[in-house]
Design a protein around this motif. Sequence first.
Motif, PDB file in Angstrom:
ATOM      1  N   GLU A  30      20.055 -27.634 -31.544  1.00 20.58           N
ATOM      2  CA  GLU A  30      20.895 -26.528 -31.092  1.00 20.58           C
ATOM      3  C   GLU A  30      21.229 -26.711 -29.602  1.00 20.58           C
ATOM      4  OE1 GLU A  30      20.278 -21.958 -29.679  1.00 20.58           O
ATOM      5  OE2 GLU A  30      18.858 -22.770 -31.137  1.00 20.58           O
ATOM      6  N   LEU A  31      22.515 -26.715 -29.288  1.00 22.39           N
ATOM      7  CA  LEU A  31      22.946 -26.812 -27.890  1.00 22.39           C
ATOM      8  C   LEU A  31      22.836 -25.419 -27.271  1.00 22.39           C
ATOM      9  CD1 LEU A  31      24.224 -28.297 -25.494  1.00 22.39           C
ATOM     10  CD2 LEU A  31      26.461 -27.981 -26.558  1.00 22.39           C
ATOM     11  N   ALA A  32      21.868 -25.263 -26.357  1.00 23.17           N
ATOM     12  CA  ALA A  32      21.612 -23.936 -25.777  1.00 23.17           C
ATOM     13  C   ALA A  32      22.659 -23.591 -24.728  1.00 23.17           C
ATOM     14  CB  ALA A  32      20.218 -23.889 -25.159  1.00 23.17           C
ATOM     15  N   GLY A  33      23.235 -24.604 -24.085  1.00 27.81           N
ATOM     16  CA  GLY A  33      24.247 -24.315 -23.075  1.00 27.81           C
ATOM     17  C   GLY A  33      24.503 -25.502 -22.172  1.00 27.81           C
ATOM     18  N   ILE A  34      25.619 -25.400 -21.441  1.00 22.26           N
ATOM     19  CA  ILE A  34      25.987 -26.424 -20.460  1.00 22.26           C
ATOM     20  C   ILE A  34      26.184 -25.697 -19.141  1.00 22.26           C
ATOM     21  CG2 ILE A  34      27.752 -28.102 -19.760  1.00 22.26           C
ATOM     22  CD1 ILE A  34      28.332 -28.579 -22.704  1.00 22.26           C
ATOM     23  N   GLU A  35      25.601 -26.242 -18.074  1.00 25.82           N
ATOM     24  CA  GLU A  35      25.800 -25.598 -16.776  1.00 25.82           C
ATOM     25  C   GLU A  35      25.794 -26.649 -15.679  1.00 25.82           C
ATOM     26  OE1 GLU A  35      22.541 -23.511 -14.627  1.00 25.82           O
ATOM     27  OE2 GLU A  35      21.421 -23.767 -16.499  1.00 25.82           O
ATOM     28  N   GLU A  36      26.362 -26.276 -14.527  1.00 32.03           N
ATOM     29  CA  GLU A  36      26.345 -27.174 -13.393  1.00 32.03           C
ATOM     30  C   GLU A  36      25.224 -26.736 -12.454  1.00 32.03           C
ATOM     31  OE1 GLU A  36      30.271 -28.210 -12.261  1.00 32.03           O
ATOM     32  OE2 GLU A  36      29.624 -28.949 -10.300  1.00 32.03           O
TER      33      GLU A  36
END
Length: 141
Positions: A30-36
């Motif tokens: 599961e991809l929980a999120g993408i952030e910088e």
Amino acid sequence: MRARRIDHIGIAVNDLDEAIPFYRDVLGLELAGIEEVESQKVRVAMFVIGESHIELLEPTSPESPIAKALDKRGPGIHHIAYAVDDAEKAVGSMLSSGVRMIDETPRDGAGGSRIAFVHPSSSGKVLTELCEHSSQDRERD
Ligand code: ZN
């Protein structure tokens, strides 16, 4: 101090969009999120695996530590992160046991965490991160 569990494994990649399908579609994570994460000049994709995460790291600048790692060694496992209750205390206890730290003061990591890296000369060349999540119950004295 006591490390609680493996918080995540950090993996350096050249391109998040190219790397994500293996973890999401092949491994089915599961991809929980993408952030910088500005402090590290990286874009991070977090995958959930049990109580741990896989952290894919793509550099956003040639000055990023991840860009330097990619230049030196190419893509691959970059670091192992251990969950700690209190990053400040963990760093203090490591320094007082003579461990060399890259970060002598914790800084901001992905997902609002507080992180500090151990110097590889003190961890058998395995880049080691201490990671505290604010949501985690902290151990009180
Ligand atoms: Zn990490």
